[in-house]
Write a protein that holds these residues in place. Sequence first.
Motif, PDB file in Angstrom:
ATOM      1  N   THR A  33       0.868  -1.174   0.000  1.00  0.00           N
ATOM      2  CA  THR A  33       0.000   0.000   0.000  1.00  0.00           C
ATOM      3  C   THR A  33       0.902   1.220   0.000  1.00  0.00           C
ATOM      4  OG1 THR A  33      -1.736  -1.170   1.203  1.00  0.00           O
ATOM      5  CG2 THR A  33      -1.833   1.229   1.210  1.00  0.00           C
ATOM      6  N   ASP A  70       0.819  -1.410 -10.123  1.00  0.00           N
ATOM      7  CA  ASP A  70       0.482  -1.402  -8.702  1.00  0.00           C
ATOM      8  C   ASP A  70      -0.652  -2.402  -8.495  1.00  0.00           C
ATOM      9  OD1 ASP A  70      -0.550   1.015 -10.226  1.00  0.00           O
ATOM     10  OD2 ASP A  70      -2.021   1.006  -8.604  1.00  0.00           O
ATOM     11  N   PRO A  92      -2.087  -3.492  -5.015  1.00  0.00           N
ATOM     12  CA  PRO A  92      -2.272  -3.637  -3.569  1.00  0.00           C
ATOM     13  C   PRO A  92      -3.378  -4.632  -3.248  1.00  0.00           C
ATOM     14  CG  PRO A  92      -3.231  -1.581  -4.336  1.00  0.00           C
ATOM     15  CD  PRO A  92      -2.464  -2.157  -5.493  1.00  0.00           C
ATOM     16  N   GLN A 127      -3.864   1.685  -6.395  1.00  0.00           N
ATOM     17  CA  GLN A 127      -3.622   2.322  -5.106  1.00  0.00           C
ATOM     18  C   GLN A 127      -4.771   3.244  -4.711  1.00  0.00           C
ATOM     19  OE1 GLN A 127      -1.462   1.442  -3.053  1.00  0.00           O
ATOM     20  NE2 GLN A 127       0.201   0.495  -4.205  1.00  0.00           N
TER      21      GLN A 127
END
Length: 295
Positions: free
Chosen positions: A100, A122, A124, A172
């Motif tokens: 994160t 990304d 997460p 994100q």
Amino acid sequence: MTEKTQLGFIGLGVMGEPICRNMTNADLGSMTVFDLADGPLTRLEADGASRAKSVAEVAKSARIIFLSLPGGPEVESIILGKDGLLENGRKGQIIVDMSTCPVAIARKAAAALDEKGMIFADAPVARTRQAAIDGTLSIMVGSDEETFETIRPYLAAAATDITHCGGVGTGQVVKLLNNMLLIQSVVALAEALTIGERAGVDRELLVETLSKGSADSFALRNHVKKAMLPRNFPVGAFGTDYATKDIAYALELAADAGVTSPAGELAKKMLEKTSAAGYGAEYFPVLLKLIEGEG
């Protein structure tokens, strides 16, 4: 996939170790791992992974590298810092950040990697450590479509829900909003639990009844039933200081979007107060103690 891919994993903490284990056990490729702690490296070697001595060694051995790190500073250092992935990487290599992290850092890393012909996504994760162990996480991905399709089979070893949210950084965005809403919910539930009990209602009856109505939520069924009711706030879960970091990132995102978030600010203040009382490492629903007046 006709050939097994050379994989790498950096960051084998609370979430990273079980995620990496599930990917390794899925036998989708040869896995090289690195962490500063010896314990997870030893355990993953027993599962068939190879131990690396440095970030650079992972960079030189793997085609797809997954990161699961504490936060933005660590992500920036591992990717862009001295002896990091950018310095040691090569064209066509894919870096998948499952940490994160602030949106700005994700996009900064992506831009720097792109100049070298490297690819960034990304990705997460959401849900609990138990979900990481069980391979039932929810993963939110920010990348181009081709990269998403390339990495999805590997993410599927760790998750039951994988969502392509858009371009780099959007994974994100969604994750930070998820955590902001979760933390706000836990604060509100802690207040309700304390008020209800002091007004004469049995806390277990209160929780069961709320779960049958419009107050039902993931936070009630998990954070209240599994942590607040039994007063189980272990170290090594999603600690107060980690929750504080995440909501701070979410509030940065809100500010960048020109939006004020009074509820988010209040939740952040409650977490900071909880940490100051000595509960920074404990599972963040421990904030109940502050609302009850024990802090």
